[in-house]
Structures are given as C-alpha cells and as structure tokens.
Motif scaffolding. Structure first.
Motif, mmCIF file in Angstrom:
data_model
loop_
_atom_site.group_PDB
_atom_site.id
_atom_site.type_symbol
_atom_site.label_atom_id
_atom_site.label_comp_id
_atom_site.label_asym_id
_atom_site.label_seq_id
_atom_site.Cartn_x
_atom_site.Cartn_y
_atom_site.Cartn_z
ATOM 1 N N GLU A 2 -27.170 -14.858 18.822
ATOM 2 C CA GLU A 2 -28.109 -15.248 17.777
ATOM 3 C C GLU A 2 -28.682 -14.010 17.087
ATOM 4 N N THR A 3 -28.636 -14.027 15.757
ATOM 5 C CA THR A 3 -29.180 -12.908 15.009
ATOM 6 C C THR A 3 -30.700 -13.038 14.901
ATOM 7 N N THR A 4 -31.329 -11.968 14.443
ATOM 8 C CA THR A 4 -32.779 -11.976 14.283
ATOM 9 C C THR A 4 -33.195 -13.019 13.249
ATOM 10 N N ARG A 5 -32.432 -13.130 12.173
ATOM 11 C CA ARG A 5 -32.751 -14.111 11.126
ATOM 12 C C ARG A 5 -32.661 -15.536 11.671
ATOM 13 N N GLN A 6 -31.616 -15.820 12.446
ATOM 14 C CA GLN A 6 -31.489 -17.147 13.049
ATOM 15 C C GLN A 6 -32.673 -17.448 13.950
ATOM 16 N N ALA A 7 -33.093 -16.466 14.731
ATOM 17 C CA ALA A 7 -34.216 -16.670 15.647
ATOM 18 C C ALA A 7 -35.508 -16.932 14.880
ATOM 19 N N LYS A 8 -35.743 -16.200 13.803
ATOM 20 C CA LYS A 8 -36.954 -16.411 13.002
ATOM 21 C C LYS A 8 -36.962 -17.786 12.357
ATOM 22 N N ILE A 9 -35.819 -18.184 11.819
ATOM 23 C CA ILE A 9 -35.728 -19.501 11.181
ATOM 24 C C ILE A 9 -35.871 -20.604 12.224
ATOM 25 N N ALA A 10 -35.296 -20.404 13.400
ATOM 26 C CA ALA A 10 -35.413 -21.400 14.471
ATOM 27 C C ALA A 10 -36.869 -21.573 14.880
ATOM 28 N N ARG A 11 -37.613 -20.473 15.002
ATOM 29 C CA ARG A 11 -39.033 -20.569 15.364
ATOM 30 C C ARG A 11 -39.831 -21.280 14.277
ATOM 31 N N LEU A 12 -39.528 -20.959 13.008
ATOM 32 C CA LEU A 12 -40.217 -21.616 11.897
ATOM 33 C C LEU A 12 -39.945 -23.118 11.899
ATOM 34 N N LEU A 13 -38.678 -23.499 12.068
ATOM 35 C CA LEU A 13 -38.314 -24.912 12.087
ATOM 36 C C LEU A 13 -38.935 -25.627 13.282
ATOM 37 N N GLN A 14 -38.969 -24.972 14.433
ATOM 38 C CA GLN A 14 -39.565 -25.582 15.621
ATOM 39 C C GLN A 14 -41.045 -25.862 15.387
ATOM 40 N N LYS A 15 -41.746 -24.908 14.826
ATOM 41 C CA LYS A 15 -43.177 -25.066 14.567
ATOM 42 C C LYS A 15 -43.437 -26.208 13.585
ATOM 43 N N GLU A 16 -42.691 -26.226 12.488
ATOM 44 C CA GLU A 16 -42.920 -27.241 11.464
ATOM 45 C C GLU A 16 -42.451 -28.627 11.923
ATOM 46 N N LEU A 17 -41.335 -28.697 12.636
ATOM 47 C CA LEU A 17 -40.880 -29.988 13.169
ATOM 48 C C LEU A 17 -41.882 -30.551 14.173
ATOM 49 N N PRO A 42 -24.868 -20.091 12.624
ATOM 50 C CA PRO A 42 -24.824 -18.776 11.979
ATOM 51 C C PRO A 42 -24.913 -18.820 10.445
ATOM 52 N N ASP A 43 -24.389 -19.880 9.835
ATOM 53 C CA ASP A 43 -24.481 -19.976 8.374
ATOM 54 C C ASP A 43 -25.752 -20.698 7.919
ATOM 55 N N LEU A 44 -26.647 -21.014 8.854
ATOM 56 C CA LEU A 44 -27.958 -21.629 8.589
ATOM 57 C C LEU A 44 -27.859 -23.003 7.938
ATOM 58 N N SER A 45 -26.743 -23.696 8.137
ATOM 59 C CA SER A 45 -26.583 -25.008 7.514
ATOM 60 C C SER A 45 -26.900 -26.163 8.456
ATOM 61 N N VAL A 46 -26.917 -25.912 9.762
ATOM 62 C CA VAL A 46 -27.167 -26.963 10.747
ATOM 63 C C VAL A 46 -28.206 -26.467 11.747
ATOM 64 N N ALA A 47 -29.181 -27.327 12.020
ATOM 65 C CA ALA A 47 -30.184 -27.019 13.039
ATOM 66 C C ALA A 47 -30.159 -28.117 14.087
ATOM 67 N N LEU A 85 -37.491 -20.849 2.906
ATOM 68 C CA LEU A 85 -36.048 -21.100 2.958
ATOM 69 C C LEU A 85 -35.551 -21.622 1.617
ATOM 70 N N ARG A 86 -34.380 -21.174 1.248
ATOM 71 C CA ARG A 86 -33.781 -21.657 0.012
ATOM 72 C C ARG A 86 -33.149 -23.033 0.230
ATOM 73 N N LYS A 87 -32.478 -23.186 1.370
ATOM 74 C CA LYS A 87 -31.803 -24.446 1.695
ATOM 75 C C LYS A 87 -32.238 -24.883 3.086
ATOM 76 N N VAL A 88 -32.640 -26.126 3.211
ATOM 77 C CA VAL A 88 -33.071 -26.663 4.507
ATOM 78 C C VAL A 88 -31.834 -27.141 5.262
ATOM 79 N N PRO A 89 -31.677 -26.723 6.511
ATOM 80 C CA PRO A 89 -30.478 -27.125 7.272
ATOM 81 C C PRO A 89 -30.476 -28.612 7.610
ATOM 82 N N GLU A 90 -29.270 -29.138 7.832
ATOM 83 C CA GLU A 90 -29.111 -30.508 8.320
ATOM 84 C C GLU A 90 -29.680 -30.572 9.733
ATOM 85 N N LEU A 91 -30.346 -31.663 10.042
ATOM 86 C CA LEU A 91 -30.987 -31.798 11.348
ATOM 87 C C LEU A 91 -30.201 -32.737 12.255
#
Length: 114
Positions: A2-17, A42-47, A85-91
C-alpha cells in the motif's frame, strides 16, 4: 504494498464512512456499525470497507441493506470528500468477523481451563 496515498485516502474514507453510517443508524436503536478498515485499490477506483456490526445476529441483514444502498452512500461520501478527491471510489462492503473469532477463541480457552 500500500502506498502512502492509498493509506491517506483509506483513512479519510474510513472516517467519513463511519460518520455516514453513524448518522444512518441513529434512527435504529440498539444497532452499532463501525468501519474497522478500508482498503483502496492501487488505481483508487475501488474501496473495500470492512464493517463490524453489533449485535452480530443482524450483521448479514445489515450488510445486504448497505450493499443495496451503496450508490446512495457513495453519493453522500462524495459530498463530504469532494474537495479532497476528484473521483469517489466504488464501495463494496464486507463483514469483519475478527471480533467474533476472538470471542470464540476466548470461550474455547475458558472451557479448556475449566
């Protein structure tokens, strides 16, 4: 890996979800849903969101309801993170049964001592 960007986005999504689900379950008394982890592709399209549900007897029913309303939840999530985020991933939602697994192990160990 997991890259740093993926980890940051994952934390943001976890908090907001977590906040979105808390607001939705405030109407249903006695049910608690917590987001234990979010994994982003990795392509930030699926969470993938891993949920822990209390009481666990209703977990399958709640998971089905959340899966049906995934598009609405994604829209609400998009409204909250539109500036980050520019594009919200599929959940996709999954049950995190690690707490049930730990409880089962504790019960087995307690039986072994008795």
């Amino acid at each position: 890996m997991e890259t740093t960007r993926q980890a940051k986005i994952a934390r943001l999504l976890q908090k907001e979800l977590s906040e979105i689900l808390r607001l939705q379950t405030a109407k249903t008394h006695g049910i608690i849903i917590s987001v234990s982890a979010v994994r982003v592709s990795p392509d930030l399209s699926v969470a993938k969101a891993y949920l822990s549900v209390f009481p666990s007897a209703k977990s399958q029913e709640i998971l089905e309801n959340l899966t049906r309303s995934a598009k609405t939840i994604r829209y609400d999530l998009g409204q909250r993170v539109r500036f980050q985020l520019r594009k919200v991933p599929e959940l996709t939602f999954y049950l995190d049964d690690s707490l049930d697994y730990l409880e089962n192990i504790d019960n087995l160990l307690a039986e072994d001592k008795a």
